[in-house]
Design an enzyme around this catalytic site. Sequence first.
Site, PDB file in Angstrom:
ATOM      1  N   ASN A   1     -10.105  -0.241  -8.318  1.00  0.00           N
ATOM      2  CA  ASN A   1      -9.914  -1.279  -7.441  1.00  0.00           C
ATOM      3  C   ASN A   1      -8.677  -2.278  -7.788  1.00  0.00           C
ATOM      4  OD1 ASN A   1     -12.308  -0.369  -6.107  1.00  0.00           O
ATOM      5  ND2 ASN A   1     -13.613  -1.819  -7.304  1.00  0.00           N
TER       6      ASN A   1
ATOM      7  N   LYS B   1      -9.160  -0.120   7.195  1.00  0.00           N
ATOM      8  CA  LYS B   1     -10.542   0.334   6.626  1.00  0.00           C
ATOM      9  C   LYS B   1     -11.383   0.415   7.879  1.00  0.00           C
ATOM     10  CE  LYS B   1     -13.776  -0.822   3.103  1.00  0.00           C
ATOM     11  NZ  LYS B   1     -13.816  -1.439   1.446  1.00  0.00           N
TER      12      LYS B   1
ATOM     13  N   ASP C   1     -17.223  -5.609  -9.620  1.00  0.00           N
ATOM     14  CA  ASP C   1     -16.914  -4.252  -9.819  1.00  0.00           C
ATOM     15  C   ASP C   1     -15.471  -3.878 -10.119  1.00  0.00           C
ATOM     16  OD1 ASP C   1     -17.568  -1.509 -10.093  1.00  0.00           O
ATOM     17  OD2 ASP C   1     -17.412  -1.276  -7.809  1.00  0.00           O
TER      18      ASP C   1
ATOM     19  N   ASP D   1     -11.859  -4.219  -2.601  1.00  0.00           N
ATOM     20  CA  ASP D   1     -13.284  -3.662  -2.779  1.00  0.00           C
ATOM     21  C   ASP D   1     -14.249  -4.945  -3.351  1.00  0.00           C
ATOM     22  OD1 ASP D   1     -15.411  -2.323  -2.362  1.00  0.00           O
ATOM     23  OD2 ASP D   1     -14.436  -0.660  -3.854  1.00  0.00           O
TER      24      ASP D   1
ATOM     25  N   LYS E   1     -12.430  -2.483 -11.622  1.00  0.00           N
ATOM     26  CA  LYS E   1     -12.146  -1.402 -12.453  1.00  0.00           C
ATOM     27  C   LYS E   1     -10.601  -0.937 -11.908  1.00  0.00           C
ATOM     28  CE  LYS E   1     -14.536   1.277  -9.258  1.00  0.00           C
ATOM     29  NZ  LYS E   1     -15.610   2.496  -8.795  1.00  0.00           N
TER      30      LYS E   1
ATOM     31  N   SER F   1      -3.769  -5.574   4.030  1.00  0.00           N
ATOM     32  CA  SER F   1      -2.481  -5.249   3.448  1.00  0.00           C
ATOM     33  C   SER F   1      -2.602  -4.123   2.753  1.00  0.00           C
ATOM     34  CB  SER F   1      -2.076  -6.531   2.420  1.00  0.00           C
ATOM     35  OG  SER F   1      -3.116  -7.064   1.666  1.00  0.00           O
ATOM     36  N   TYR F   2      -1.369  -3.293   3.019  1.00  0.00           N
ATOM     37  CA  TYR F   2      -1.217  -1.908   2.594  1.00  0.00           C
ATOM     38  C   TYR F   2      -0.453  -2.274   1.243  1.00  0.00           C
ATOM     39  CZ  TYR F   2       1.020   2.759   1.967  1.00  0.00           C
ATOM     40  OH  TYR F   2       1.204   3.924   1.513  1.00  0.00           O
ATOM     41  N   ALA F   3      -1.427  -1.765   0.125  1.00  0.00           N
ATOM     42  CA  ALA F   3      -0.614  -1.886  -1.186  1.00  0.00           C
ATOM     43  C   ALA F   3       0.090  -0.171  -1.600  1.00  0.00           C
ATOM     44  CB  ALA F   3      -1.836  -1.741  -2.306  1.00  0.00           C
TER      45      ALA F   3
ATOM     46  N   GLU G   1      -3.401   3.231  -6.556  1.00  0.00           N
ATOM     47  CA  GLU G   1      -4.334   2.629  -7.564  1.00  0.00           C
ATOM     48  C   GLU G   1      -3.590   2.356  -9.123  1.00  0.00           C
ATOM     49  OE1 GLU G   1      -7.733   5.075  -7.595  1.00  0.00           O
ATOM     50  OE2 GLU G   1      -7.970   4.888  -5.723  1.00  0.00           O
TER      51      GLU G   1
HETATM   52  N1  ADE Z   1      -6.855   2.508  -0.372  1.00  0.00           N
HETATM   53  C1  ADE Z   1      -7.871   1.681  -0.202  1.00  0.00           C
HETATM   54  N2  ADE Z   1      -7.348   0.459   0.484  1.00  0.00           N
HETATM   55  C2  ADE Z   1      -5.794   0.421   0.294  1.00  0.00           C
HETATM   56  C3  ADE Z   1      -4.913  -0.473   0.612  1.00  0.00           C
HETATM   57  N3  ADE Z   1      -5.218  -1.698   1.158  1.00  0.00           N
HETATM   58  N4  ADE Z   1      -3.640  -0.135   0.249  1.00  0.00           N
HETATM   59  C4  ADE Z   1      -3.360   0.901  -0.268  1.00  0.00           C
HETATM   60  N5  ADE Z   1      -4.511   1.987  -0.395  1.00  0.00           N
HETATM   61  C5  ADE Z   1      -5.692   1.515  -0.120  1.00  0.00           C
END
Ligand code: ADE
Length: 462
Positions: free
Chosen positions: A147, A48, A142, A160, A144, A97-99, A103
């Site tokens: 997030n 970020k 927040d 978030d 939702k 960490s990469y999600a 979403e």
């Molecule tokens: N979008 C915003 N933050 C993220 C995250 N940590 N991993 C994947 N997508 C995202």
Amino acid sequence: MSVDGGDSKKNVKKTPNDFIFGKVIGEGSYSTVYLAKEVDSSTEYAIKVLEKRHIMRERKTQYVMREKEVLMKLNHPFFIRLFYTFQDTDRLYFVLSYARRGELLDYIHRLSSFDEPCTKWYTAEIVAALEYLHSKGIIHRDLKPENILLNDEMHIQITDFGSAKILKDVKGEEEAPVSGRTTSFVGTAQYVSPEILTSKKAYYSSDLWALGCIVYQLMSGLPPFRGGHEYQIFQKITKLEYEFPDGFSVVAQDLVEKLLVLDPEQRLGCEEMGGFEKLKSHPFYEGIDFEHIHEQKPPPLIPFLPATSTNPENIWSNYRQPGFDDARMVEIITQTVITDDERKKRLDDQKQTNKYHKFVENNLILKQGFVDKRKGLFARKRMLLLTEGPHLYYVDPVNQVLKGQIPWSEELRPEAKNFKTFFVHTPNRTYYLEDRESRSEEWVAKISEVWQQYYGNRNNKK
Ligand code: ADE
């Protein structure tokens, strides 16, 4: 301005040069999130990036600090983890960490709604996450589906924390206010709790209200409190004005009714009501092992729409191409009244370029698109044309024949049923329409806007 007082992991200061920055995976008002790969380890992260000047100019420093402070307190599998922070002269960097699976909201859109086992599972993960978060003295404020991200194993990763509130520190040195109340913040319209709107106070159980909205949304496809404008949503929230669609599971309905309670001290799961133990023993969660849920395999989410590619990553990748999102909503609801000059210009253009102009009696088209118009079990493809007047014409696109109009009156009311389906209620009939592109909310917002222009008190009455 400094936010990189210490790394949450190791004591090695990273720099932007330690990473290869890839595509943008998220954008907010004050930040951009990039997929990045650490050069040494090849580990993927979500980084970020925040522009210092922008943050300072907009006086958002405290939110940035808050987010970092919260992330550093968290150590739980259902939350995004902060690995490093660093900065250069212009920017701040949060290495998260990469999600990989994106979403939860995207999955709701794709599936239309979740089945009961999936709603049960994913909201149980949220319950487990909130129990941990609140035990740390933190209210998210927040919560939702945007997030709630998903990792490779399809477990939730809540993110978030810019709006979060820390009520006490981990050691409990600072006492939480009575009933865990805190001051002034409004989150996202659909999920905001009534006490935040009426008394500007957030409680731990404000997150439980959001949970109730999410249970409802996963089961039905849309959040419980909807409207073309924010103020309509707020009015519905404070009046607890919502309904369950036909087919909504009875046990899920019971849970939602116990979470969507106006009094924050009467919500299932809050301290006054027996805490998280009571919430976890609701019949909806029968069979869930909350202790070990993070180690178990979630039930599969079966796409409502067939995949277009054999690559599972690509099943979702086209979503949000021209789709409906918050930005589009703002564009729709903030559209200003058209001036006479502008109308003339647009009408001239419409005459020359739009083959549906001949059906609309020289009225300016405000929105058009293909819909399936349902009657019982049958559906017909129609071009729906919303024009000034106001009118809602529908045309057989194959035979190029005007089939009729949905009669406008002050009683006309659009309602989104889910992402595809919306109703237009008139005194004599409810029109049942399906937007093939899953943008029913966009139609509802535009029809509501036109209704406001012609029949609302705030705008010019015609
Ligand atoms: N979008 C915003 N933050 C993220 C995250 N940590 N991993 C994947 N997508 C995202």
